[in-house]
Structure formats: C-alpha cells, structure tokens
Scaffold this active site. Structure first.
Site, mmCIF file in Angstrom:
data_model
loop_
_atom_site.group_PDB
_atom_site.id
_atom_site.type_symbol
_atom_site.label_atom_id
_atom_site.label_comp_id
_atom_site.label_asym_id
_atom_site.label_seq_id
_atom_site.Cartn_x
_atom_site.Cartn_y
_atom_site.Cartn_z
ATOM 1 N N THR A 118 -3.905 -7.753 3.388
ATOM 2 C CA THR A 118 -3.515 -6.294 3.184
ATOM 3 C C THR A 118 -2.788 -5.658 4.324
ATOM 4 O O THR A 118 -2.722 -6.193 5.647
ATOM 5 C CB THR A 118 -4.715 -5.218 3.065
ATOM 6 O OG1 THR A 118 -4.226 -3.958 3.358
ATOM 7 C CG2 THR A 118 -5.602 -5.373 4.096
ATOM 8 N N TYR A 142 -11.758 -1.122 6.947
ATOM 9 C CA TYR A 142 -11.133 -2.087 6.011
ATOM 10 C C TYR A 142 -10.241 -2.963 6.349
ATOM 11 O O TYR A 142 -10.339 -4.250 6.307
ATOM 12 C CB TYR A 142 -10.746 -1.098 4.910
ATOM 13 C CG TYR A 142 -9.742 -1.919 3.847
ATOM 14 C CD1 TYR A 142 -10.460 -2.916 3.115
ATOM 15 C CD2 TYR A 142 -8.407 -1.676 3.613
ATOM 16 C CE1 TYR A 142 -9.629 -3.896 2.206
ATOM 17 C CE2 TYR A 142 -7.675 -2.365 2.889
ATOM 18 C CZ TYR A 142 -8.209 -3.269 2.013
ATOM 19 O OH TYR A 142 -7.677 -4.182 0.973
HETATM 20 N N1 LIG Z 1 -5.603 -2.317 -4.627
HETATM 21 C C1 LIG Z 1 -4.643 -2.289 -3.526
HETATM 22 O O1 LIG Z 1 -3.855 -1.316 -3.306
HETATM 23 C C2 LIG Z 1 -4.649 -3.368 -2.444
HETATM 24 C C3 LIG Z 1 -3.877 -3.586 -1.534
HETATM 25 C C4 LIG Z 1 -4.172 -4.614 -0.488
HETATM 26 C C5 LIG Z 1 -5.058 -5.489 -0.678
HETATM 27 N N2 LIG Z 1 -5.891 -5.526 -1.987
HETATM 28 C C6 LIG Z 1 -7.013 -6.426 -1.836
HETATM 29 O O2 LIG Z 1 -7.115 -6.983 -3.338
HETATM 30 C C7 LIG Z 1 -8.448 -7.384 -3.661
HETATM 31 C C8 LIG Z 1 -8.591 -6.978 -5.057
HETATM 32 O O3 LIG Z 1 -8.455 -5.560 -5.021
HETATM 33 P P1 LIG Z 1 -8.522 -4.792 -6.240
HETATM 34 O O4 LIG Z 1 -7.678 -3.338 -6.258
HETATM 35 O O5 LIG Z 1 -8.544 -5.599 -7.637
HETATM 36 O O6 LIG Z 1 -9.918 -4.326 -6.346
HETATM 37 P P2 LIG Z 1 -11.098 -3.979 -7.350
HETATM 38 O O7 LIG Z 1 -12.255 -3.350 -6.741
HETATM 39 O O8 LIG Z 1 -10.537 -3.602 -8.628
HETATM 40 O O9 LIG Z 1 -11.471 -5.553 -7.539
HETATM 41 C C9 LIG Z 1 -12.527 -6.149 -6.548
HETATM 42 C C10 LIG Z 1 -13.290 -7.147 -7.289
HETATM 43 O O10 LIG Z 1 -14.129 -7.847 -6.593
HETATM 44 C C11 LIG Z 1 -15.504 -7.881 -7.033
HETATM 45 N N3 LIG Z 1 -16.348 -7.921 -5.717
HETATM 46 C C12 LIG Z 1 -16.444 -7.171 -4.614
HETATM 47 N N4 LIG Z 1 -17.317 -7.592 -3.997
HETATM 48 C C13 LIG Z 1 -17.694 -8.999 -4.453
HETATM 49 C C14 LIG Z 1 -18.722 -9.884 -3.989
HETATM 50 N N5 LIG Z 1 -19.320 -9.775 -2.794
HETATM 51 N N6 LIG Z 1 -19.081 -11.023 -4.605
HETATM 52 C C15 LIG Z 1 -18.302 -10.981 -6.178
HETATM 53 N N7 LIG Z 1 -17.532 -10.314 -6.391
HETATM 54 C C16 LIG Z 1 -17.292 -9.027 -5.788
HETATM 55 C C17 LIG Z 1 -15.649 -6.406 -7.682
HETATM 56 O O11 LIG Z 1 -16.782 -6.428 -8.752
HETATM 57 C C18 LIG Z 1 -14.364 -6.201 -8.414
HETATM 58 O O12 LIG Z 1 -14.269 -7.135 -9.550
HETATM 59 C C19 LIG Z 1 -9.207 -6.848 -2.608
HETATM 60 O O13 LIG Z 1 -9.273 -8.056 -1.675
HETATM 61 C C20 LIG Z 1 -8.265 -5.833 -1.902
HETATM 62 O O14 LIG Z 1 -8.876 -5.905 -0.490
HETATM 63 C C21 LIG Z 1 -6.029 -4.435 -2.689
HETATM 64 O O1 LIG Z 2 -5.407 11.698 -3.891
HETATM 65 C C1 LIG Z 2 -4.516 11.113 -2.869
HETATM 66 C C2 LIG Z 2 -4.568 9.737 -2.456
HETATM 67 C C3 LIG Z 2 -3.781 9.390 -1.584
HETATM 68 N N1 LIG Z 2 -3.168 9.994 -0.737
HETATM 69 C C4 LIG Z 2 -1.924 9.740 -0.001
HETATM 70 O O2 LIG Z 2 -1.192 8.469 -0.494
HETATM 71 C C5 LIG Z 2 -0.902 7.446 0.256
HETATM 72 C C6 LIG Z 2 -1.444 6.212 -0.586
HETATM 73 O O3 LIG Z 2 -2.913 6.289 -0.331
HETATM 74 P P1 LIG Z 2 -3.934 5.272 -1.170
HETATM 75 O O4 LIG Z 2 -3.094 5.255 -2.785
HETATM 76 O O5 LIG Z 2 -5.114 5.864 -1.424
HETATM 77 O O6 LIG Z 2 -3.782 4.076 -0.868
HETATM 78 P P2 LIG Z 2 -3.647 3.371 0.812
HETATM 79 O O7 LIG Z 2 -4.936 4.483 1.370
HETATM 80 O O8 LIG Z 2 -2.434 3.387 1.473
HETATM 81 O O9 LIG Z 2 -4.277 2.124 0.652
HETATM 82 C C7 LIG Z 2 -3.978 0.932 -0.544
HETATM 83 O O10 LIG Z 2 -2.966 0.337 0.227
HETATM 84 C C8 LIG Z 2 -3.344 -0.280 1.405
HETATM 85 C C9 LIG Z 2 -2.249 -1.218 1.877
HETATM 86 O O11 LIG Z 2 -1.274 -0.475 2.310
HETATM 87 C C10 LIG Z 2 -4.436 -1.513 0.894
HETATM 88 O O12 LIG Z 2 -4.846 -2.252 2.060
HETATM 89 C C11 LIG Z 2 -5.701 -0.649 0.403
HETATM 90 O O13 LIG Z 2 -6.490 -1.652 -0.141
HETATM 91 C C12 LIG Z 2 -5.206 0.291 -0.769
HETATM 92 O O14 LIG Z 2 -6.305 1.056 -1.136
HETATM 93 C C13 LIG Z 2 -1.692 7.821 1.595
HETATM 94 O O15 LIG Z 2 -0.310 8.449 2.550
HETATM 95 C C14 LIG Z 2 -2.567 8.984 1.210
HETATM 96 O O16 LIG Z 2 -2.864 9.806 2.394
HETATM 97 C C15 LIG Z 2 -3.100 11.374 -1.167
HETATM 98 O O17 LIG Z 2 -2.261 12.442 -0.518
HETATM 99 N N2 LIG Z 2 -3.928 12.036 -2.196
#
Ligand SMILES: NC(=O)c1ccc[n+]([C@@H]2O[C@H](COP(=O)([O-])OP(=O)(O)OC[C@H]3O[C@@H](n4cnc5c(N)ncnc54)[C@H](O)[C@@H]3O)[C@@H](O)[C@H]2O)c1
Ligand SMILES: O=c1ccn([C@@H]2O[C@H](COP(=O)(O)OP(=O)(O)O[C@H]3O[C@H](CO)[C@@H](O)[C@H](O)[C@H]3O)[C@@H](O)[C@H]2O)c(=O)[nH]1
Length: 340
Positions: A118, A142
């Site tokens: 991330t 995180y």
């Molecule tokens: N969503 C974002 O913006 C974002 C950004 C950067 C990195 N990531 C990374 O991407 C990955 C997936 O995120 P997502 O947005 O799909 O989230 P999500 O919560 O939809 O998916 C995570 C999945 O992992 C499973 N899980 C969690 N802990 C577990 C465990 N201990 N054993 C087995 N399964 C488990 C959950 O049930 C879920 O299905 C994560 O590693 C997250 O850190 C997400």
């Molecule tokens: O209700 C909301 C939600 C978010 N934000 C803002 O929107 C931006 C994005 O926030 P959000 O969508 O919550 O994502 P992040 O906190 O930036 O984190 C995401 O993006 C990261 C990478 O940049 C990943 O690591 C994380 O898993 C993922 O949750 C930030 O400036 C927040 O402060 C608001 O103002 N209002």
C-alpha cells in the site's frame, strides 16, 4: 492450468483478481475467513477454503491439495482510521497472517508470491509524486504493519528462494466494468463509496475530513486507481514470476492526484444530482497527499491500464452501488428521491 492461491479472494480487490485470473486462463483457489469478504463474491466453480491465512497448517494443506504454483496475498485489515483505534488487531492480522502464509509456502514448496502492499507505507512523502525507493515512514498502524510484512517477505525471499512482487496500491476504487463484482462492505468508509452512497440517497451527506491541507483546494489528494486495472497488474506480476523474473516492489497508481472535492464533483457528474458535504476536522492518520510515480509497473511488467480516468472509476462505482440500491434510486433517474 496453473493453480494460484488467492488469500482474501472473497474481498473487493481479491474478488476482482480472481475474475482476472479466470479471464487469463489460470485456476484460482480462494482462501478467506469471510471476516469482511462474502461467500457469493467467489465465482461458481472456484474452490473456496474458509479459514485464517495465519493458520500455516491449513494454508500448506490447501497449497498442496490444489498443487498451487503461486500465491496472491490480499487477506488483511485495511481501514486506516480503524488501524489507529485498534493497532494490535491490525498488527496481528497483517503481520501474523503474512508470517503464517510464508511458513506454509516454505513448507509446501511454493516459491512465488504477489503481495498487496500500500501507499500507506510512505507516510507523508517529502517529494511528490512518490518513488518506490524513498524512505518509508508510515504514520498509521496499517501502513506500519504492511511495511513490516514487506520486510518479512524480503527476509523469507533471501533465505528460502521465494520470489515476490509487492504492489504498493494507491487508492483503489471503481467496480468491475462488466458488473460482476465490486465493493460489498455494508458500511462504506472509503471516499468514493461514501460519496456514491450519498448520491444514491443512502446517507444525507459526505464528511470532508479537513480543508486546511497544503493542497490546491485544501482537501486531501489521492491517486485513485481502477480496481479492474489493478487486477490486470496482478496477472502481469504473476506472469513475471512464473517466467522466472526477480523480486520487485512497485507502485500501482496512475500518477495523477484528485482532491476530495474533485471526487465529489465527479460523483455529482455521474449521478446527475448534487452530493451534499460538510467540512470536519482532519482524520487521524491521514497524509495530505499521495500520488505515485508509476512508471515501473508499466515498464517492467508491461501493465497497460485501460480505465485510467476519475470519471470512469466513479461511473463504475456508482453503477455497482446503484445495482445494490432500490431500483428507483438508480443513477440516471434524476427524480429518484421523489419516488423513493
Ligand atoms: N482498498 C484499497 O484502497 C487498498 C489500497 C491499498 C492496499 N490494499 C490492500 O488490498 C488488499 C485487499 O483489500 P480489499 O480492499 O479488497 O479489502 P477487503 O476487506 O474487501 O478484502 C480483504 C479480504 O481478506 C479477508 N481476510 C481478512 N483477514 C483474513 C485472514 N486473517 N484470513 C483469511 N482471510 C482474511 C476478508 O474476509 C476479505 O475477503 C489488502 O491487503 C489491503 O491492504 C487495499
Ligand atoms: O468520508 C470520507 C472518507 C475519506 N475522506 C478523505 O478522502 C481521502 C481518501 O480516503 P479513503 O478513501 O478513506 O482512503 P485512504 O484513507 O487514503 O486509504 C486507502 O488508500 C490507501 C493507499 O493510499 C490504502 O492503503 C488504504 O488501504 C485505503 O483504505 C482522504 O483524504 C480522506 O481524508 C473524506 O474526506 N471523507
């Protein structure tokens, strides 16, 4: 067919990666504890093992049973403010989970890993856009737990001959353009999901966390990447490893930043109605701006994103959320509220 274990494959990004693997002719096997994922996110015919990725015995048995040749490791906890409130749970899930997985990979002789990292590993970067080789100083649990997991993977690689690609995603958003999957968490916390909820009348307004950052309009800036493009980056990373490629740590974003207010305007354009918002104090653990230098993933992995626009991301997110809403609230029905 090459079998690939997808931890967290019942979740948002893992679910999209499973579809991309199927589209590319691989055989995904999902391991998920369903803590935030949903059983019905796993397509029919794809095996689902319900369990904890930290359970090294279970994971090793699963790898062997399906003759998996590689792992994509998505399973984690990932909500930044939640990690500030519950750091121990975050360290446990993100570090102990990765440790259990690595132990099982070593035991089962699986030597290729694509890891979900991330942009949160960077903290507040001194220079934007941010390159992969700058010092990582995460500012929330995180990001710290994900950076520690990267280091753990690096150590396992050096000692046990494991090859890995760590993809540092920036802000992942949108939904499958074909409507097959999308974000399924009931209570949205991410900005685009929250704004879509407001546009669809499921919440009154969006809270904007801080308008006093040193950014063009004072609100937080992020590099939003479409989940379907991110999924194809994983397939490219997998191919790299299967062809004998070496370890890589790569940013995954488009290299362009959008402010919170710009995102709200994009949602308003897509929905054809206004999205009320109110300004609140900054959210703990939030950096002001995060934008990627994202040349490596294109040049080294040959990644070619095809959904590279904020309007596209927001449009697909809104269409997905709309399908989950009452039919009268679907986008494109400007008088929906009157009928709701
Ligand atoms: N969503 C974002 O913006 C974002 C950004 C950067 C990195 N990531 C990374 O991407 C990955 C997936 O995120 P997502 O947005 O799909 O989230 P999500 O919560 O939809 O998916 C995570 C999945 O992992 C499973 N899980 C969690 N802990 C577990 C465990 N201990 N054993 C087995 N399964 C488990 C959950 O049930 C879920 O299905 C994560 O590693 C997250 O850190 C997400
Ligand atoms: O209700 C909301 C939600 C978010 N934000 C803002 O929107 C931006 C994005 O926030 P959000 O969508 O919550 O994502 P992040 O906190 O930036 O984190 C995401 O993006 C990261 C990478 O940049 C990943 O690591 C994380 O898993 C993922 O949750 C930030 O400036 C927040 O402060 C608001 O103002 N209002």
């Amino acid at each position: 067919m090459t079998a690939v274990l997808v931890t967290g494959g019942a979740g948002y990004i893992g679910g999209q990666a499973v579809l991309a693997l199927l589209d590319a002719g691989y055989a995904p096997v999902v391991l998920d504890d369903l803590s935030t994922g949903l059983r019905d996110a796993v397509p029919p015919g794809v095996p689902l093992v319900v369990g904890d990725v930290a359970d090294a015995g279970l994971v090793a048995r699963t790898l062997r049973a399906h003759r998996a040749e590689a792992v994509m490791h998505f399973a984690a906890s990932l909500v930044v403010p939640e990690s500030v409130a519950h750091p121990l749970a975050y360290w446990r899930n993100n570090l102990a989970g990765t440790l259990g997985l690595l132990e099982s990979c070593v035991a089962a002789g699986v030597r290729r890993l694509v890891f979900s990292s991330t942009a949160a590993v960077y903290g507040i970067p001194e220079v934007l856009p941010v390159r992969e080789d700058v010092p990582c100083r995460p500012i929330n649990p995180y990001g710290a737990s994900k950076l520690a997991a990267e280091r753990l993977i690096g150590d396992a690689s050096a000692a046990h001959g494991l090859s890995f690609v760590a993809l540092r995603y920036f802000n992942v958003a949108g939904a499958d353009p074909a409507g097959r999957t999308g974000r399924r968490r009931p209570a949205a916390t991410h900005l685009i999901a929250t704004a879509c909820d407001a546009a669809l009348g499921r919440r009154d307004s969006v809270t904007v966390y801080g308008d006093d950052y040193d950014t063009p309009d004072g609100t937080g800036v992020r590099d939003y990447v479409h989940v379907a493009d991110l999924a194809t980056a994983h397939v490219a990373a997998l191919r790299h490893l299967l062809e004998g490629g070496g370890n890589l740590t790569l940013n995954c974003g488009y290299g362009r930043g959008h402010s919170v207010l710009a995102v709200l305007r994009a949602v308003e354009r897509a929905a054809g109605r206004s999205v009320p918002h109110r300004i609140a104090p900054r959210r703990p653990g939030d950096p002001p701006a995060l934008v990627a230098v994202a040349d490596g993933v294109r040049q080294i992995l040959g990644w070619r994103p095809v959904h590279d626009s904020l309007d596209r991301i927001v449009g697909d997110a809104l269409a997905w959320e709309g399908r989950r809403a009452a039919p009268s609230l679907l986008p494109g029905r400007p008088n929906a509220r009157a009928h709701a």
